[in-house]
Write a protein that holds these residues in place. Sequence first.
Motif, PDB file in Angstrom:
ATOM      1  N   LEU A  42       0.834  -1.202   0.000  1.00 25.19           N
ATOM      2  CA  LEU A  42       0.000   0.000   0.000  1.00 25.19           C
ATOM      3  C   LEU A  42       0.870   1.255   0.000  1.00 25.19           C
ATOM      4  O   LEU A  42       0.641   2.192  -0.773  1.00 25.19           O
ATOM      5  N   ILE A 303      -8.828  -5.435  20.406  1.00 20.59           N
ATOM      6  CA  ILE A 303      -9.262  -6.625  19.669  1.00 20.59           C
ATOM      7  C   ILE A 303      -8.102  -7.150  18.826  1.00 20.59           C
ATOM      8  O   ILE A 303      -7.798  -8.342  18.828  1.00 20.59           O
ATOM      9  N   LEU A 307      -6.209 -10.734  19.398  1.00 19.78           N
ATOM     10  CA  LEU A 307      -6.176 -11.724  18.317  1.00 19.78           C
ATOM     11  C   LEU A 307      -4.746 -12.092  17.968  1.00 19.78           C
ATOM     12  O   LEU A 307      -4.396 -13.250  17.818  1.00 19.78           O
ATOM     13  N   ASP A 343      -2.961   7.920  10.189  1.00 24.05           N
ATOM     14  CA  ASP A 343      -3.973   6.892   9.923  1.00 24.05           C
ATOM     15  C   ASP A 343      -3.397   5.655   9.268  1.00 24.05           C
ATOM     16  O   ASP A 343      -4.083   4.629   9.184  1.00 24.05           O
ATOM     17  N   LEU A 344      -2.155   5.744   8.806  1.00 26.12           N
ATOM     18  CA  LEU A 344      -1.491   4.542   8.294  1.00 26.12           C
ATOM     19  C   LEU A 344      -1.552   3.432   9.343  1.00 26.12           C
ATOM     20  O   LEU A 344      -1.753   2.261   9.021  1.00 26.12           O
ATOM     21  N   VAL A 346      -3.819   2.989  11.573  1.00 26.23           N
ATOM     22  CA  VAL A 346      -5.164   2.426  11.634  1.00 26.23           C
ATOM     23  C   VAL A 346      -5.337   1.390  10.519  1.00 26.23           C
ATOM     24  O   VAL A 346      -5.930   0.333  10.721  1.00 26.23           O
ATOM     25  N   VAL A 347      -4.779   1.688   9.367  1.00 28.32           N
ATOM     26  CA  VAL A 347      -4.857   0.743   8.252  1.00 28.32           C
ATOM     27  C   VAL A 347      -4.133  -0.550   8.615  1.00 28.32           C
ATOM     28  O   VAL A 347      -4.668  -1.656   8.445  1.00 28.32           O
ATOM     29  N   GLN A 349      -3.506  -1.677  11.499  1.00 30.56           N
ATOM     30  CA  GLN A 349      -4.288  -2.334  12.534  1.00 30.56           C
ATOM     31  C   GLN A 349      -5.444  -3.122  11.925  1.00 30.56           C
ATOM     32  O   GLN A 349      -5.685  -4.278  12.287  1.00 30.56           O
ATOM     33  N   GLY A 350      -6.142  -2.501  10.985  1.00 34.53           N
ATOM     34  CA  GLY A 350      -7.240  -3.196  10.317  1.00 34.53           C
ATOM     35  C   GLY A 350      -6.746  -4.441   9.603  1.00 34.53           C
ATOM     36  O   GLY A 350      -7.376  -5.502   9.673  1.00 34.53           O
ATOM     37  N   LEU A 351      -5.590  -4.338   8.962  1.00 34.47           N
ATOM     38  CA  LEU A 351      -5.049  -5.493   8.240  1.00 34.47           C
ATOM     39  C   LEU A 351      -4.644  -6.599   9.206  1.00 34.47           C
ATOM     40  O   LEU A 351      -4.811  -7.782   8.908  1.00 34.47           O
ATOM     41  N   VAL A 353      -6.056  -7.211  12.124  1.00 33.20           N
ATOM     42  CA  VAL A 353      -7.294  -7.875  12.560  1.00 33.20           C
ATOM     43  C   VAL A 353      -7.790  -8.793  11.450  1.00 33.20           C
ATOM     44  O   VAL A 353      -8.232  -9.917  11.690  1.00 33.20           O
ATOM     45  N   LEU A 354      -7.670  -8.326  10.217  1.00 34.86           N
ATOM     46  CA  LEU A 354      -8.140  -9.127   9.098  1.00 34.86           C
ATOM     47  C   LEU A 354      -7.351 -10.430   8.971  1.00 34.86           C
ATOM     48  O   LEU A 354      -7.924 -11.513   8.926  1.00 34.86           O
ATOM     49  N   ALA A 358      -9.843 -12.602  11.143  1.00 37.95           N
ATOM     50  CA  ALA A 358     -10.861 -13.113  10.227  1.00 37.95           C
ATOM     51  C   ALA A 358     -10.307 -14.158   9.274  1.00 37.95           C
ATOM     52  O   ALA A 358     -10.991 -15.108   8.925  1.00 37.95           O
ATOM     53  N   LEU A 359      -9.061 -13.985   8.849  1.00 41.03           N
ATOM     54  CA  LEU A 359      -8.501 -14.925   7.876  1.00 41.03           C
ATOM     55  C   LEU A 359      -7.543 -15.913   8.527  1.00 41.03           C
ATOM     56  O   LEU A 359      -6.711 -16.500   7.864  1.00 41.03           O
TER      57      LEU A 359
ATOM     58  N   VAL B  94     -15.285 -10.528  13.764  1.00 37.80           N
ATOM     59  CA  VAL B  94     -13.903 -10.070  13.609  1.00 37.80           C
ATOM     60  C   VAL B  94     -13.697  -9.472  12.225  1.00 37.80           C
ATOM     61  O   VAL B  94     -13.092  -8.406  12.068  1.00 37.80           O
ATOM     62  N   ALA B  98     -12.597  -5.726  11.370  1.00 41.41           N
ATOM     63  CA  ALA B  98     -11.407  -5.470  10.549  1.00 41.41           C
ATOM     64  C   ALA B  98     -11.738  -4.494   9.433  1.00 41.41           C
ATOM     65  O   ALA B  98     -10.989  -3.541   9.181  1.00 41.41           O
ATOM     66  N   ILE B 101     -12.208  -0.909  10.771  1.00 45.52           N
ATOM     67  CA  ILE B 101     -10.954  -0.254  11.142  1.00 45.52           C
ATOM     68  C   ILE B 101     -10.155   0.102   9.887  1.00 45.52           C
ATOM     69  O   ILE B 101      -9.656   1.214   9.728  1.00 45.52           O
ATOM     70  N   LEU B 102     -10.061  -0.892   8.994  1.00 51.20           N
ATOM     71  CA  LEU B 102      -9.283  -0.717   7.771  1.00 51.20           C
ATOM     72  C   LEU B 102      -9.763   0.514   6.997  1.00 51.20           C
ATOM     73  O   LEU B 102      -8.970   1.369   6.595  1.00 51.20           O
ATOM     74  N   LEU B 109      -5.965   8.038   4.857  1.00 54.78           N
ATOM     75  CA  LEU B 109      -4.622   7.876   4.298  1.00 54.78           C
ATOM     76  C   LEU B 109      -4.615   8.238   2.807  1.00 54.78           C
ATOM     77  O   LEU B 109      -3.790   9.029   2.337  1.00 54.78           O
TER      78      LEU B 109
END
Lengths: 387, 324, 524
Positions: A42, A303, A307, A343-344, A346-347, A349-351, A353-354, A358-359, B94, B98, B101-102, B109
């Motif tokens: 990214l 979270i 995880l 915010d990078l 946050v991105v 962080q989202g990845l 969690v993903l 989730a994956l 979850v 995700a 948040i993403l 960004l």
Amino acid sequence: MRTKQKMPPQMANGSAKLPTWVDIGLLPLINVALAFVVSGLLIATLGQDPFEATWIMLRGAFGYEESLGYTFYYTTNFIFTGLAVAVAFHGGLFNIGGEGQAYIGGLGVAIACLALDQYLPFGLLLPICVLAAALFGAGWAFIPAYLQAKRGSHVVITTIMFNFIAASLMVYLLVNVVIKPGQMSPESREFASSAWLPYMHEALAWFGWEVAQSPLNLSLIGALVCCVLVWGLIWHTRWGYEIRAVGANAEAAVYAGISPSKIIILAMCISGALSGFVGINELMGVQHRLLLDFAAGYGFTGIAVSLMGRNHPVGIILAGLLFGALYQGGAELAFENSAFSPDLIVVIQGLVVLFSGALSYMLRGPMERLYLRLRPPPPPPIASVEA
Amino acid sequence: MGEDFLLIILTFDATIRVSVPLILAALAGLIVERSGVIDIGLEGKMLASAFAAAATAYTTNSAWLGLGAGVVASVLLALLHGFACITHRGNQIVSGVAINILVSGLTVLLGVSWFSLGGQTPPLTGDARFNSLTFPGAEAVRDVPVLGPIYSELLSGHNILVYLAFLTVPMVWWLIYRTRFGLRLRATGENPAAVDTAGISVIRMRYLALILCGILCGIAGSYFSTGHGAGFLREMTAGKGFIALAAMIFGKWRPVPVLFACLLFGFLDAIAIRLQGVEIPIIGEMPVQFIQALPYILTVVLLAGFIGRAIAPKASGIPYVKEH
Amino acid sequence: MTAAGSSTSSAFPPAIELRGINKHFGPVQANRDVDLTVPVGTIHGIVGENGAGKSTLMSILYGFYQADSGVIEVGGQVCPIHGPEYALAAGIGMVHQHFMLVDIFTVLENILLGAEGGALLGPGMAAARAEIARLEADYGLEVDPDALVGDLAVGLRQRVELLKALYRGANILILDEPTGVLTPQEAERLFEILTAMRDRGVTIILITHKLQEIMAITDNVSVMRAGQMVAHRETAQTTREELAELMVGRQVLLRVEKSAADPGDVVLHADGLSLIDDAGVLRLDGVSLDLRAGEIVGIAGVTGNGQSELLEVLSGIRPPSRGRLSVHDRVIDHDHPCEPEEMRDLNLAHVPEDRQRMGMISAFAAWETAILGYHRDPAYTGPILLKTDAIVEDTDGKMDRFDVRPANPQLTSDSFSGGNQQKLVLAREIERRPDILLVGQPTRGVDIGAIEFIHRQLIEMRHAGCAVLLVSVELEEILSLSDRILVMFEGRIVGEVAAADADAQMIGLMMANAHETENAAANG
């Protein structure tokens, strides 16, 4: 009456086919690595050099004393909220309300400080504040827990709702009740210094070790103590045994004479109390006043931390440290290169969690096949035919 | 009456405007949950499409291309959700967290990187926005008592997405209750094994539901930045995705009650500002925050079973695995 | 290949022909080289014990699973079945043991699901209504098309399943244990319907483990054992005894050597226990029984007639809705419930029917499963901390004495085989030296060697003066272990016999409640 409830599938169930080190070591590492690889791609597509960005972040997080202090300060919050999510997870519950519980926990701290800071010395005030943080955080978790245990209301939805209710409540209180008279911004008055938790640089100075100033305070020690306590609770006490039993198999727990209702409430209250400790770090440790949104994002990051740390305190410390470094390093990166916003983080962080959450099963199948190919299969067990 | 009446009309008008994304997102949630997938990522999908729509509309100066981009972004996220929790049987909560948040990070960004406005897009003007449609004769009848303002203020003067949103309600109702797809959808959320043994692919049904969900969330998100607003602001969906989730529960997973739940929550939103500092007889001054929190409080009360029972589709949240 | 039906001399190719079907799940071979021929227009029974591979075979035929190898022919044509839609297209319908119905749908909507006849429901609905009326008339399958399936009784739900299959034009119908959940009257009605179907040319495959059904309704029968097809017979040419021996593959379970019982005092006394479940259904209906020290009382019955609920009430998991229960001197009723923990304190132990679901926690280490229910015992826990070392050592001993392999308390519970899991659970309960032992399905999914071990343990408990209540669907197990046998039917105890006077046929008749059908009707 026992409630029939929907438990989230166990997040940490092991695989019978893979050895432990792959299951709890290698696989999670690969998942986190994937999250970072995607983040790097990214960054590259934004026209920046991911390696340089990594280097800036690493330097920004660990490069000098002050940055290290900031990193550990963030880590402290993440340990609290990560442990909170983990305890609920062990009880088969997904507590998504860490955000609100941290916020309300802070309210408890602030009330105790504002009411008593004129009268009590630090030594007496601190335990009261710790208790208040725990009680308020637990109290905010209690209602969703009770509704799950007794009325079967899905705890995920109710804790989400309680996050928003907490936010509205806090705005109301700050604007109308605890606002410092004659002031525009919704903040309480500053606490008296008897309600200030010593900074780490102050504490170390007592021992003659001079370090740079940072928001890092003695809450970090509290967070580490909580890790030990949670570890002991979950794996070495009968309450932890009961929490894990309910989380893994509620029906077997009932058979064993364990009341799932009680355990749901217990696990959620412990979870809420741990979230509430964010209030200690933030308000007594750093801000020294009650203000809006001081807990913003920490609950949700918990979270990710839980995880990634596989719901184990050691993992949570490591994941908390990683996120602390990301927060601090990310701030540094945004400061140095205006193409990045904080915010990078946050991105990323989202990845995380993903990929870690989730994956998390995505690579298990291929990994099992790979493992079976690399290793000769053990003799098949004599198994009964069950169709 | 005069002024009071106009005030009421204007409040209802505001209600309609703020209800639009709630209606679209709640129906989106309804469709996926009816297929047995929990989606708490409605918020994230809307935010992503709000950004994609604004960025595209700004670049191309076309609100319609913006809408297209918004829908594509939202559908892609819906497919990601499906990839995680249908294909790989990951935890649906979850996965939703995700995505939320993403998107919350990614929109800012990318916004900073592309527009250097602190996460916003530049303001949209002209064809880059969905402009209000004025019904024929709206101006002419404005002064007719009662019906005039209702026609010219309440019914006329919205952008096309508003009308589309209200049209979606009967469409979804029809889809769910009157078509083959709807029958299979409802069955998938209740008893996927029955669907499987009837020779229908559960996985396909769930992916289709997610795509529909993505389309509706995409329209809802586009409405934020190119219809209701004029450009993207960071976190501009501001928890509306969760209000929509609440409305979906409050409407007990049925399109028409969901519409009314959305209108109720939208109304609360619309009057919250007007009631600030206003003394109400008996109650006294109503804290605006209380009204803002009311949708969440009502939903919790409903979930607790104190005002009727909200029963979710039986299989929602559970990945489908053939047992042996 | 064995020709199954020599009676059908028709020129038609068989409705179904399976050749060399293999299927394994992990290390378990569920089907091994299975052949089967089913002539058109016959009722074909497939019998076998639980786990013989019958259901797997039929799931393969229905496309729910894919065979590892083998050929399926339908009506003389090789017919690859990759999924249920292929089976449906080939005219194969299946009524599953657990009904595949959507509770919140009407009967009509359920029938329509997957055969809607167009993108819109309207036209299909009207057509279906007419077709259903015709099917109802043809086969006597009366059911209200607008009723919600969730409101229907079990027998009616099964009719909906039959209608579903027929509506799709199935001319080959598979029924998996269709009578397991039916009352005798409902079962009889079902058989009438099935006979009517056969007479109209439908081919029916009936999976069951009840031999009387095979004898009553089928034309041909195939016997499966341990994943293999071991015999094909014409029903008229065989006997129950022959089939029973073929099913088990040896002289039926050894009678366990045991001396005469010497029952002592009554230690558990149930008086009119009733249980109404959350859905308002009466699950236990006035059950009264005495359990004496030093005897084994067996509870026989078809699955789902209240045995599970009885165990749950006796062990304190659920309080009775009505009636009283005395354990030693403690009196328990609806207003004075006794939690499982207190039951354990009363020295009552319980080996649950389903160890995976209740008896153990798969994710727990063996040592953790080995204290399940006793984790509050001071031997295992201090005021705060568990005495992990002591527990592990204790578990080590249990594994040694009960021959649990591999004898490693640190392994997770689900890494043991069924027999070893059961021995661990048994060790946990038996080594408490209980006065009262409730045992449910002690040998379900357990290998032969472990069965004999477990049976010996139960007899030894009796010798030691323990009162044992044994619930099992394996009639042979009940017959060989019990001193007294109680038979349950629809939540009631419908008969009691001393084991010495009992034989399988007599108990079987009581299980079907053959002598009391009017009463049952009045109760249903």
